[in-house]
Design a protein around this motif. Structure first.
Motif, PDB file in Angstrom:
ATOM      1  N   SER A  62     -28.236 -45.017 -83.208  1.00 40.01           N
ATOM      2  CA  SER A  62     -27.755 -43.913 -84.039  1.00 40.01           C
ATOM      3  C   SER A  62     -26.778 -43.058 -83.240  1.00 40.01           C
ATOM      4  N   TYR A  63     -25.900 -42.371 -83.960  1.00 40.60           N
ATOM      5  CA  TYR A  63     -25.081 -41.368 -83.290  1.00 40.60           C
ATOM      6  C   TYR A  63     -26.011 -40.239 -82.857  1.00 40.60           C
ATOM      7  N   HIS A  64     -25.740 -39.670 -81.709  1.00 42.51           N
ATOM      8  CA  HIS A  64     -26.580 -38.590 -81.207  1.00 42.51           C
ATOM      9  C   HIS A  64     -26.468 -37.393 -82.142  1.00 42.51           C
ATOM     10  N   PRO A  65     -27.596 -36.751 -82.482  1.00 42.20           N
ATOM     11  CA  PRO A  65     -27.534 -35.611 -83.407  1.00 42.20           C
ATOM     12  C   PRO A  65     -26.676 -34.452 -82.872  1.00 42.20           C
ATOM     13  N   ARG A  66     -26.602 -34.315 -81.567  1.00 39.79           N
ATOM     14  CA  ARG A  66     -25.760 -33.252 -80.999  1.00 39.79           C
ATOM     15  C   ARG A  66     -24.289 -33.527 -81.316  1.00 39.79           C
ATOM     16  N   LEU A  67     -23.892 -34.784 -81.223  1.00 38.68           N
ATOM     17  CA  LEU A  67     -22.525 -35.183 -81.549  1.00 38.68           C
ATOM     18  C   LEU A  67     -22.216 -34.895 -83.015  1.00 38.68           C
ATOM     19  N   LEU A  68     -23.126 -35.298 -83.907  1.00 38.59           N
ATOM     20  CA  LEU A  68     -22.902 -35.075 -85.337  1.00 38.59           C
ATOM     21  C   LEU A  68     -22.876 -33.588 -85.671  1.00 38.59           C
ATOM     22  N   LEU A  69     -23.709 -32.817 -85.012  1.00 38.15           N
ATOM     23  CA  LEU A  69     -23.709 -31.371 -85.237  1.00 38.15           C
ATOM     24  C   LEU A  69     -22.381 -30.752 -84.807  1.00 38.15           C
ATOM     25  N   LYS A  70     -21.849 -31.208 -83.681  1.00 38.19           N
ATOM     26  CA  LYS A  70     -20.540 -30.717 -83.227  1.00 38.19           C
ATOM     27  C   LYS A  70     -19.457 -31.029 -84.249  1.00 38.19           C
ATOM     28  N   VAL A  71     -19.487 -32.261 -84.774  1.00 40.08           N
ATOM     29  CA  VAL A  71     -18.496 -32.664 -85.768  1.00 40.08           C
ATOM     30  C   VAL A  71     -18.590 -31.761 -86.997  1.00 40.08           C
ATOM     31  N   LEU A  72     -19.799 -31.561 -87.501  1.00 35.34           N
ATOM     32  CA  LEU A  72     -19.956 -30.752 -88.714  1.00 35.34           C
ATOM     33  C   LEU A  72     -19.577 -29.295 -88.496  1.00 35.34           C
ATOM     34  N   VAL A  73     -20.008 -28.712 -87.399  1.00 32.34           N
ATOM     35  CA  VAL A  73     -19.688 -27.303 -87.138  1.00 32.34           C
ATOM     36  C   VAL A  73     -18.183 -27.118 -87.001  1.00 32.34           C
ATOM     37  N   TYR A  74     -17.522 -28.008 -86.266  1.00 33.84           N
ATOM     38  CA  TYR A  74     -16.075 -27.879 -86.108  1.00 33.84           C
ATOM     39  C   TYR A  74     -15.357 -28.131 -87.434  1.00 33.84           C
TER      40      TYR A  74
END
Length: 117
Positions: A62-74
């Protein structure tokens, strides 16, 4: 009629297919004071343990949740809310390039992670 002697025009070498000796670092492509750096710094400091607990394990990685959170927040910071628009930005915008170009479905599923119904 006076003929002026025209100077020779010299252009810098242009070869669109010229390979790079070393690929540029993404860090070199993003200005030091760019908002994506703030998002990265903030997300790196917060505890995302609750998000990590939601992953069942097994199957494909899976993609790391921290990575996905960064994408969504930005993306939200840039007023991009559509999964398709976020996916397009991941492919086209160097500021999103710290993230791999996830598929739109991945972003959509992750955004609804933990919601019931």
């Amino acid at each position: 009629m006076i003929h002026e002697k025209r100077k020779k025009v010299v252009f810098k070498h242009y070869d669109q297919n010229q390979p790079m000796l070393l690929p540029p670092s993404l860090d070199d492509l993003v200005p030091a004071n760019h908002p994506v750096r703030v998002v990265n710094e903030v997300i790196e400091r917060i505890d995302i343990g609750v998000l990590e607990l939601g992953y069942k394990g097994g199957g494909a990685s899976s993609y790391h949740p921290r990575l996905l959170l960064k994408v969504l927040v930005y993306a939200y910071l840039r007023n991009i809310y559509s999964s398709r628009k976020i996916e397009q930005a991941l492919h086209e915008n160097v500021h999103f390039c710290g993230s791999p170009a996830t598929r739109g479905r991945t972003t959509t599923r992750w955004r609804t992670f933990g919601r019931s119904g």
